[in-house]
Design an enzyme around this catalytic site. Structure first.
Site, PDB file in Angstrom:
ATOM      1  N   GLU A 130       0.751  -1.107   0.477  1.00  0.00           N
ATOM      2  CA  GLU A 130      -0.146  -0.077  -0.428  1.00  0.00           C
ATOM      3  C   GLU A 130       0.734   1.876   0.178  1.00  0.00           C
ATOM      4  OE1 GLU A 130      -3.266  -1.775   3.360  1.00  0.00           O
ATOM      5  OE2 GLU A 130      -3.196   1.410   3.534  1.00  0.00           O
ATOM      6  N   CYS A 189       5.178  -7.016   8.133  1.00  0.00           N
ATOM      7  CA  CYS A 189       6.271  -5.982   9.242  1.00  0.00           C
ATOM      8  C   CYS A 189       6.328  -6.930  10.428  1.00  0.00           C
ATOM      9  CB  CYS A 189       5.558  -4.814   9.752  1.00  0.00           C
ATOM     10  SG  CYS A 189       6.946  -4.447  10.828  1.00  0.00           S
ATOM     11  N   SER A 233      10.292   6.826   8.976  1.00  0.00           N
ATOM     12  CA  SER A 233      10.276   6.565  11.065  1.00  0.00           C
ATOM     13  C   SER A 233       9.997   5.266  11.516  1.00  0.00           C
ATOM     14  CB  SER A 233       7.926   6.620  10.869  1.00  0.00           C
ATOM     15  OG  SER A 233       6.837   6.287  11.273  1.00  0.00           O
ATOM     16  N   CYS A 290      -3.344   2.070   8.233  1.00  0.00           N
ATOM     17  CA  CYS A 290      -2.502   1.518   7.527  1.00  0.00           C
ATOM     18  C   CYS A 290      -2.428   0.210   6.948  1.00  0.00           C
ATOM     19  CB  CYS A 290      -0.976   1.761   8.006  1.00  0.00           C
ATOM     20  SG  CYS A 290       0.010   0.866   7.078  1.00  0.00           S
ATOM     21  N   CYS A 305      -1.538  -2.001  15.285  1.00  0.00           N
ATOM     22  CA  CYS A 305      -1.296  -1.405  13.564  1.00  0.00           C
ATOM     23  C   CYS A 305      -1.810  -3.082  12.769  1.00  0.00           C
ATOM     24  CB  CYS A 305       0.849  -1.799  13.823  1.00  0.00           C
ATOM     25  SG  CYS A 305       0.902  -1.095  12.096  1.00  0.00           S
ATOM     26  N   LEU A 356       6.923   6.870  19.470  1.00  0.00           N
ATOM     27  CA  LEU A 356       6.871   6.866  20.983  1.00  0.00           C
ATOM     28  C   LEU A 356       5.821   5.675  21.815  1.00  0.00           C
ATOM     29  CD1 LEU A 356       8.908   7.034  23.252  1.00  0.00           C
ATOM     30  CD2 LEU A 356       8.165   9.382  23.276  1.00  0.00           C
ATOM     31  N   CYS A 375       3.413  -4.345  16.504  1.00  0.00           N
ATOM     32  CA  CYS A 375       2.493  -3.713  17.107  1.00  0.00           C
ATOM     33  C   CYS A 375       1.249  -3.532  17.438  1.00  0.00           C
ATOM     34  CB  CYS A 375       2.652  -1.783  16.825  1.00  0.00           C
ATOM     35  SG  CYS A 375       4.647  -1.772  17.170  1.00  0.00           S
ATOM     36  N   GLY A 405       6.182  -1.675   7.445  1.00  0.00           N
ATOM     37  CA  GLY A 405       7.313  -2.008   7.324  1.00  0.00           C
ATOM     38  C   GLY A 405       8.292  -0.968   8.070  1.00  0.00           C
ATOM     39  N   GLU A 406       9.292  -1.922   8.623  1.00  0.00           N
ATOM     40  CA  GLU A 406       9.921  -0.807   9.292  1.00  0.00           C
ATOM     41  C   GLU A 406      11.156  -0.919   9.069  1.00  0.00           C
ATOM     42  OE1 GLU A 406      10.132   0.781  12.374  1.00  0.00           O
ATOM     43  OE2 GLU A 406      12.365   0.745  12.314  1.00  0.00           O
TER      44      GLU A 406
END
Ligand code: SAH
Length: 346
Positions: free
Chosen positions: A93, A113, A192, A334, A120, A216, A117, A160-161
């Site tokens: 996306e 990912c 990010s 997302c 997410c 954070l 989290c 993704g990270e």
């Protein structure tokens, strides 16, 4: 032998390639400009090279390209969401948002990912694979071609990270910045991260003037660990120290993303502790109202609480903005669009 994607190669690598096949090195620069400057998608379109040379290249090389499988246009504002098809059948996306200062794209760096989290959608099925530099670029070029525009800003905030795909993301940044191609300003790019501390130090050493944004979401380790498993590996204190270092190296103000979740991280004690840990750091806080997903049962903070959080942070000398909700009619969180599309398809 699997063909190599020319789009993922640096100018030096392209020069070497031509040298190896007995051609002049400057052919590498010409090829780079065609791929990145003109955003072409086929070797046959590198018309600056002879037909014979192009045919020769076709044997071992190709140029990766992403097909648009779906585009959702918001009727409220001009936000657009894209689903891109990768060559191996995976889907990613990207989002395009219009602001008064220009057009920003939010792009993905991985399929899925592995950061886990809680709130997410992108991470719910884990990591499928990392994207190549060419595939990350493919989103930028795909959008620019589709809308016939030049994007002014980029945020690596899709699925993704980025720091879990460090080498490819770095290469992507350098390819996009190169003056022989897009000449995209580093200053208009935000990366990010959920806070992979050693990679923040590594990135700082590059001294790139990109904006580093830290997700954070809580100033307390115990609370953060419950939302973000990476918090079990790196403490908030370690993250803040890395941010100070990043600022020293790059002189770029750090951004913090703080998703406000009702009664979880929107309390007075969160505000006080957040202000305390950020004291003395040149930073900015982006307050994000939680975008609800099926798997996370918490609620977004009340509007008054969000407004008050911002006011109170500013009283304590910390810059804060509330992220504007974009494309509310196509406002799937997302990663959710992709999952919905895939489950519909199968
Ligand atoms: N992996 C990177 C970038 C992708 S996520 C990172 O963690 O920063 C981009 C931002 O959206 C992060 O701050 C993330 O925590 C936040 N986010 C993810 N899902 C969300 C949701 N449902 N509501 C609000 N913010 C969310």
């Amino acid at each position: 032998m699997e063909k190599i994607d020319l789009k993922s190669l640096s100018i030096d690598e392209l020069k070497g390639l031509f040298k190896n096949i007995g051609e002049k090195e400057y052919r590498g620069v010409q090829t780079f400009s065609f791929i990145h400057g003109n955003m072409i998608t086929k070797i046959s379109d590198i018309t600056v090279l002879s037909k014979t040379l192009r045919d020769k290249l076709e044997k071992n090389y190709y140029i990766s390209n992403l097909d648009i499988v779906e585009r959702y246009d918001s009727k409220v504002d001009n936000t657009k969401k894209y689903l891109f098809l990768l060559e191996d059948g995976n889907i990613i996306e990207s989002v395009v948002m219009e602001y008064n200062y220009g057009t920003t794209a939010c792009i993905s760096t991985q399929v899925g990912c592995r950061m886990g989290c809680a709130f997410c959608a992108s991470t719910k099925e884990g990591l499928v694979r990392s994207l190549t530099p060419g595939e990350i670029l493919g989103q930028v070029y795909g959008i620019q071609r589709n809308l016939d525009i030049k994007l002014s800003n980029l945020v690596l905030m899709g699925s993704g990270e980025p720091l879990d795909n460090y080498e490819n993301v770095l290469k992507f940044l350098y390819l996009l910045h190169n003056e022989k191609g897009q000449n995209f300003s580093f200053r208009n790019i935000t990366l990010s991260t959920c806070g992979i501390v050693p990679k923040i130090y590594k990135l700082a050493e590059e001294e790139l003037p990109i904006t580093l944004s830290i997700s954070l979401h809580s100033p307390f380790d115990e609370d953060r660990k419950k939302m973000m498993p990476i918090g079990k590996v790196y403490s908030i204190d370690e993250i803040i120290k890395a941010c100070h270092y990043y600022f020293e190296k790059t002189n770029r103000r750090i951004t913090f993303e703080y998703t406000l979740i009702k009664n979880k991280n929107d309390r007075k004690e969160d505000l006080e502790e957040l202000s305390r840990i950020l004291k003395g750091l040149n930073c900015h806080i982006n307050l994000i109202p939680l975008n609800p997903i099926r798997e996370y049962k918490e609620n977004k903070a009340d509007t008054e609480v969000v407004t008050n959080f911002k006011i109170e942070l500013e009283k304590r000398g910390i810059n804060a903005t509330i992220r504007k909700e974009m494309g509310s009619d196509i406002n799937a969180a997302c990663g959710q669009l992709r999952r919905d599309y895939i489950s519909k398809r199968s």
